[in-house]
Write a protein that holds these residues in place. Structure first.
Motif, short mmCIF file in Angstrom:
data_model
loop_
_atom_site.label_atom_id
_atom_site.label_comp_id
_atom_site.label_asym_id
_atom_site.label_seq_id
_atom_site.Cartn_x
_atom_site.Cartn_y
_atom_site.Cartn_z
N ASN A 195 74.51 92.96 112.86
CA ASN A 195 75.94 93.28 112.96
C ASN A 195 76.42 94.19 111.84
O ASN A 195 77.57 94.11 111.39
N ALA A 196 75.53 95.08 111.40
CA ALA A 196 75.88 96.01 110.33
C ALA A 196 76.85 97.07 110.85
O ALA A 196 76.83 97.44 112.03
N PHE A 197 77.69 97.56 109.96
CA PHE A 197 78.69 98.57 110.30
C PHE A 197 78.08 99.94 110.58
O PHE A 197 77.15 100.37 109.91
N ASP A 198 78.64 100.61 111.54
CA ASP A 198 78.50 102.06 111.66
C ASP A 198 79.86 102.59 112.09
O ASP A 198 80.82 101.82 112.24
N ALA A 199 79.96 103.89 112.27
CA ALA A 199 81.27 104.48 112.59
C ALA A 199 81.85 103.92 113.88
O ALA A 199 83.06 103.67 113.98
#
Length: 249
Positions: free
Chosen positions: A28-32
Protein backbone atom coordinates in the motif's frame (compact mmCIF):
# COMPACT_ATOMS: atom_id res chain seq x y z
CA UNK A 1 -22.10 -0.75 -1.37
CA UNK A 2 -18.61 -1.94 -2.27
CA UNK A 3 -16.40 -0.59 -5.01
CA UNK A 4 -12.84 -0.17 -6.07
CA UNK A 5 -11.33 3.07 -7.27
CA UNK A 6 -7.83 2.38 -8.60
CA UNK A 7 -5.77 1.48 -5.55
CA UNK A 8 -8.61 2.01 -3.05
CA UNK A 9 -11.46 -0.12 -1.82
CA UNK A 10 -14.44 2.04 -0.80
CA UNK A 11 -17.40 0.63 1.11
CA UNK A 12 -20.39 2.38 2.63
CA UNK A 13 -21.71 0.41 5.60
CA UNK A 14 -24.73 2.30 6.89
CA UNK A 15 -23.36 5.53 8.33
CA UNK A 16 -19.76 4.32 8.20
CA UNK A 17 -17.51 4.88 5.18
CA UNK A 18 -14.60 2.45 4.90
CA UNK A 19 -11.65 3.52 2.75
CA UNK A 20 -9.04 0.80 2.34
CA UNK A 21 -5.63 1.12 0.72
CA UNK A 22 -5.75 -1.84 -1.62
CA UNK A 23 -2.34 -2.38 -3.20
CA UNK A 24 -1.14 -5.23 -0.99
CA UNK A 25 1.49 -6.33 -3.49
CA UNK A 26 3.18 -2.92 -2.92
CA UNK A 27 2.40 -2.84 0.82
CA UNK A 28 0.00 0.00 0.00
CA UNK A 29 2.88 2.36 -0.74
CA UNK A 30 2.11 5.79 -2.15
CA UNK A 31 2.41 6.82 -5.75
CA UNK A 32 0.91 9.78 -7.59
CA UNK A 33 -2.24 7.86 -8.45
CA UNK A 34 -2.92 6.68 -4.89
CA UNK A 35 -2.33 10.20 -3.55
CA UNK A 36 -4.87 11.56 -6.03
CA UNK A 37 -7.40 8.85 -5.19
CA UNK A 38 -7.12 9.40 -1.45
CA UNK A 39 -7.51 13.14 -1.90
CA UNK A 40 -10.66 12.63 -3.94
CA UNK A 41 -12.11 10.00 -1.58
CA UNK A 42 -11.67 12.11 1.54
CA UNK A 43 -12.77 15.25 -0.28
CA UNK A 44 -16.31 13.89 -0.56
CA UNK A 45 -17.41 11.64 2.29
CA UNK A 46 -21.02 12.77 2.06
CA UNK A 47 -23.02 12.41 5.26
CA UNK A 48 -20.86 9.62 6.72
CA UNK A 49 -20.73 9.73 10.50
CA UNK A 50 -17.35 7.97 10.66
CA UNK A 51 -14.62 7.09 8.18
CA UNK A 52 -12.39 4.07 8.79
CA UNK A 53 -9.03 4.19 7.01
CA UNK A 54 -7.29 0.82 6.72
CA UNK A 55 -4.84 -1.12 4.58
CA UNK A 56 -5.37 -4.44 2.83
CA UNK A 57 -2.70 -7.13 3.07
CA UNK A 58 0.27 -7.34 5.44
CA UNK A 59 0.72 -3.58 5.98
CA UNK A 60 -1.19 -0.37 6.52
CA UNK A 61 1.10 1.76 4.31
CA UNK A 62 4.82 1.32 3.78
CA UNK A 63 5.44 4.91 2.70
CA UNK A 64 6.46 5.99 -0.79
CA UNK A 65 6.47 3.51 -3.64
CA UNK A 66 9.99 2.65 -4.87
CA UNK A 67 9.15 3.19 -8.54
CA UNK A 68 7.52 6.54 -7.75
CA UNK A 69 10.63 7.61 -5.86
CA UNK A 70 12.82 6.49 -8.75
CA UNK A 71 10.84 8.65 -11.18
CA UNK A 72 11.29 11.67 -8.91
CA UNK A 73 15.02 11.69 -9.61
CA UNK A 74 14.26 13.19 -13.03
CA UNK A 75 12.04 16.00 -11.75
CA UNK A 76 13.05 19.65 -11.76
CA UNK A 77 12.88 21.74 -8.59
CA UNK A 78 9.50 23.20 -9.59
CA UNK A 79 8.15 19.75 -10.43
CA UNK A 80 9.36 18.51 -7.05
CA UNK A 81 7.48 21.36 -5.37
CA UNK A 82 4.26 20.35 -7.13
CA UNK A 83 4.85 16.71 -6.24
CA UNK A 84 5.34 17.56 -2.56
CA UNK A 85 2.29 19.82 -2.58
CA UNK A 86 0.12 16.96 -3.79
CA UNK A 87 1.19 14.88 -0.79
CA UNK A 88 0.58 17.81 1.56
CA UNK A 89 -2.87 18.46 0.09
CA UNK A 90 -3.80 14.81 0.47
CA UNK A 91 -2.86 14.94 4.16
CA UNK A 92 -4.70 18.22 4.57
CA UNK A 93 -7.84 16.76 2.99
CA UNK A 94 -7.78 13.75 5.32
CA UNK A 95 -7.05 15.85 8.40
CA UNK A 96 -9.82 18.32 7.55
CA UNK A 97 -12.36 15.65 6.56
CA UNK A 98 -15.59 16.81 8.25
CA UNK A 99 -16.39 13.32 9.58
CA UNK A 100 -14.23 11.73 12.28
CA UNK A 101 -11.51 9.51 10.81
CA UNK A 102 -10.42 6.29 12.54
CA UNK A 103 -7.15 4.70 11.39
CA UNK A 104 -6.83 0.91 11.65
CA UNK A 105 -3.06 0.36 11.64
CA UNK A 106 -1.17 -2.90 11.25
CA UNK A 107 2.14 -4.00 9.83
CA UNK A 108 4.25 -1.21 8.37
CA UNK A 109 3.21 2.43 8.71
CA UNK A 110 6.38 4.13 7.53
CA UNK A 111 7.11 7.64 6.26
CA UNK A 112 3.91 8.88 4.66
CA UNK A 113 2.14 5.92 6.26
CA UNK A 114 2.93 7.39 9.68
CA UNK A 115 1.73 10.69 8.23
CA UNK A 116 -1.65 9.13 7.45
CA UNK A 117 -1.87 7.95 11.05
CA UNK A 118 -1.19 11.49 12.25
CA UNK A 119 -3.95 12.87 10.02
CA UNK A 120 -6.59 10.68 11.65
CA UNK A 121 -8.70 11.65 14.66
CA UNK A 122 -8.40 8.27 16.36
CA UNK A 123 -5.55 5.86 15.59
CA UNK A 124 -5.63 2.27 16.79
CA UNK A 125 -2.67 -0.02 16.13
CA UNK A 126 -2.02 -3.71 16.42
CA UNK A 127 0.93 -4.73 18.63
CA UNK A 128 2.91 -5.74 15.52
CA UNK A 129 2.63 -2.33 13.84
CA UNK A 130 5.92 -0.64 12.93
CA UNK A 131 6.28 3.11 12.53
CA UNK A 132 9.03 5.45 11.43
CA UNK A 133 9.87 8.70 9.70
CA UNK A 134 12.54 7.12 7.56
CA UNK A 135 12.95 9.91 5.01
CA UNK A 136 16.37 10.93 6.33
CA UNK A 137 17.68 7.49 5.39
CA UNK A 138 17.16 8.61 1.77
CA UNK A 139 18.70 12.03 2.27
CA UNK A 140 15.33 13.80 2.44
CA UNK A 141 13.04 14.88 5.29
CA UNK A 142 9.33 14.45 6.21
CA UNK A 143 8.55 18.09 5.51
CA UNK A 144 5.22 17.55 3.73
CA UNK A 145 3.68 15.53 6.55
CA UNK A 146 5.27 17.56 9.37
CA UNK A 147 2.32 19.99 9.81
CA UNK A 148 0.19 16.98 10.76
CA UNK A 149 2.75 14.93 12.67
CA UNK A 150 4.23 17.66 14.87
CA UNK A 151 0.94 18.48 16.66
CA UNK A 152 0.70 14.80 17.58
CA UNK A 153 4.23 13.92 18.71
CA UNK A 154 5.67 17.35 19.52
CA UNK A 155 9.25 17.35 20.79
CA UNK A 156 9.58 13.60 20.14
CA UNK A 157 10.08 14.55 16.48
CA UNK A 158 13.51 15.88 17.42
CA UNK A 159 14.56 12.27 17.84
CA UNK A 160 12.47 10.35 15.34
CA UNK A 161 12.70 12.80 12.42
CA UNK A 162 16.48 13.00 12.79
CA UNK A 163 17.31 9.32 13.37
CA UNK A 164 14.75 7.89 10.96
CA UNK A 165 14.64 4.86 13.24
CA UNK A 166 11.69 2.52 13.29
CA UNK A 167 9.64 2.17 16.46
CA UNK A 168 6.93 -0.14 17.72
CA UNK A 169 3.27 0.40 18.53
CA UNK A 170 3.91 0.87 22.25
CA UNK A 171 6.33 3.70 21.48
CA UNK A 172 3.89 5.22 18.99
CA UNK A 173 1.28 5.27 21.75
CA UNK A 174 3.70 6.74 24.28
CA UNK A 175 4.65 9.65 22.01
CA UNK A 176 1.07 10.37 20.97
CA UNK A 177 1.00 9.10 17.40
CA UNK A 178 -1.60 6.43 18.19
CA UNK A 179 -4.25 6.35 20.88
CA UNK A 180 -4.62 2.62 21.55
CA UNK A 181 -2.76 -0.61 20.90
CA UNK A 182 -5.07 -3.60 20.65
CA UNK A 183 -4.53 -7.27 19.90
CA UNK A 184 -8.16 -7.41 18.76
CA UNK A 185 -7.75 -4.62 16.24
CA UNK A 186 -11.13 -5.00 14.56
CA UNK A 187 -12.89 -5.16 17.92
CA UNK A 188 -11.15 -2.00 19.13
CA UNK A 189 -12.01 -0.14 15.91
CA UNK A 190 -15.63 -1.31 16.17
CA UNK A 191 -15.82 -0.01 19.75
CA UNK A 192 -14.63 3.45 18.73
CA UNK A 193 -16.94 3.55 15.71
CA UNK A 194 -19.81 2.47 17.97
CA UNK A 195 -19.07 5.38 20.30
CA UNK A 196 -19.07 7.78 17.34
CA UNK A 197 -22.45 6.50 16.21
CA UNK A 198 -24.00 7.26 19.61
CA UNK A 199 -22.93 10.90 19.28
CA UNK A 200 -25.01 13.51 17.52
CA UNK A 201 -23.90 13.56 13.86
CA UNK A 202 -23.74 17.35 13.69
CA UNK A 203 -22.18 17.57 17.15
CA UNK A 204 -19.40 15.10 16.28
CA UNK A 205 -18.44 17.11 13.20
CA UNK A 206 -18.64 20.38 15.12
CA UNK A 207 -16.47 18.94 17.92
CA UNK A 208 -13.83 17.90 15.39
CA UNK A 209 -13.87 21.38 13.85
CA UNK A 210 -13.59 22.93 17.32
CA UNK A 211 -10.41 20.99 18.05
CA UNK A 212 -8.90 21.78 14.65
CA UNK A 213 -9.76 25.47 14.49
CA UNK A 214 -9.48 26.46 18.18
CA UNK A 215 -11.69 29.54 17.91
CA UNK A 216 -11.39 32.37 20.47
CA UNK A 217 -13.55 32.55 23.58
CA UNK A 218 -16.45 34.66 22.35
CA UNK A 219 -16.76 32.58 19.20
CA UNK A 220 -16.94 29.40 21.28
CA UNK A 221 -19.96 30.84 23.09
CA UNK A 222 -21.73 31.40 19.78
CA UNK A 223 -20.86 27.88 18.62
CA UNK A 224 -22.19 26.40 21.86
CA UNK A 225 -25.41 28.43 21.58
CA UNK A 226 -25.92 27.39 17.95
CA UNK A 227 -25.57 23.70 18.78
CA UNK A 228 -27.67 23.93 21.94
CA UNK A 229 -30.54 25.76 20.26
CA UNK A 230 -30.43 23.66 17.09
CA UNK A 231 -32.64 20.70 16.27
CA UNK A 232 -30.05 18.09 17.18
CA UNK A 233 -29.09 19.76 20.45
CA UNK A 234 -32.70 20.12 21.48
CA UNK A 235 -33.37 16.46 20.68
CA UNK A 236 -30.30 15.34 22.63
CA UNK A 237 -31.23 17.36 25.71
CA UNK A 238 -34.85 16.21 25.64
CA UNK A 239 -33.80 12.58 25.19
CA UNK A 240 -31.50 12.87 28.19
CA UNK A 241 -34.18 14.43 30.38
CA UNK A 242 -36.79 11.92 29.23
CA UNK A 243 -34.36 9.01 29.75
CA UNK A 244 -34.71 7.68 26.21
CA UNK A 245 -32.29 7.17 23.32
CA UNK A 246 -31.80 10.19 21.07
CA UNK A 247 -33.32 9.98 17.61
CA UNK A 248 -29.97 9.52 15.84
CA UNK A 249 -29.09 6.35 17.80
Amino acid sequence: MLGRVGGLGIERDGSVLRITLDKPERRNAFDAQLIRELTEAFGDVGDARAVVLAGNGPSFCAGADVEWQRSSTDLTYDENVEDALRLFRMCETIESCPAPVVARVHGYALGGGSGLVACSDVAIASPDATFGFSEVKLGIIPAGISPFVLPKIGAHARRYFVTGERFDAATAQRIGLVHDVAADLDGAVATVVGELLTSGPEAARAAKALVRERPPGEETARIAARLRSGKEGQEGLRAFLEKRPAGWR
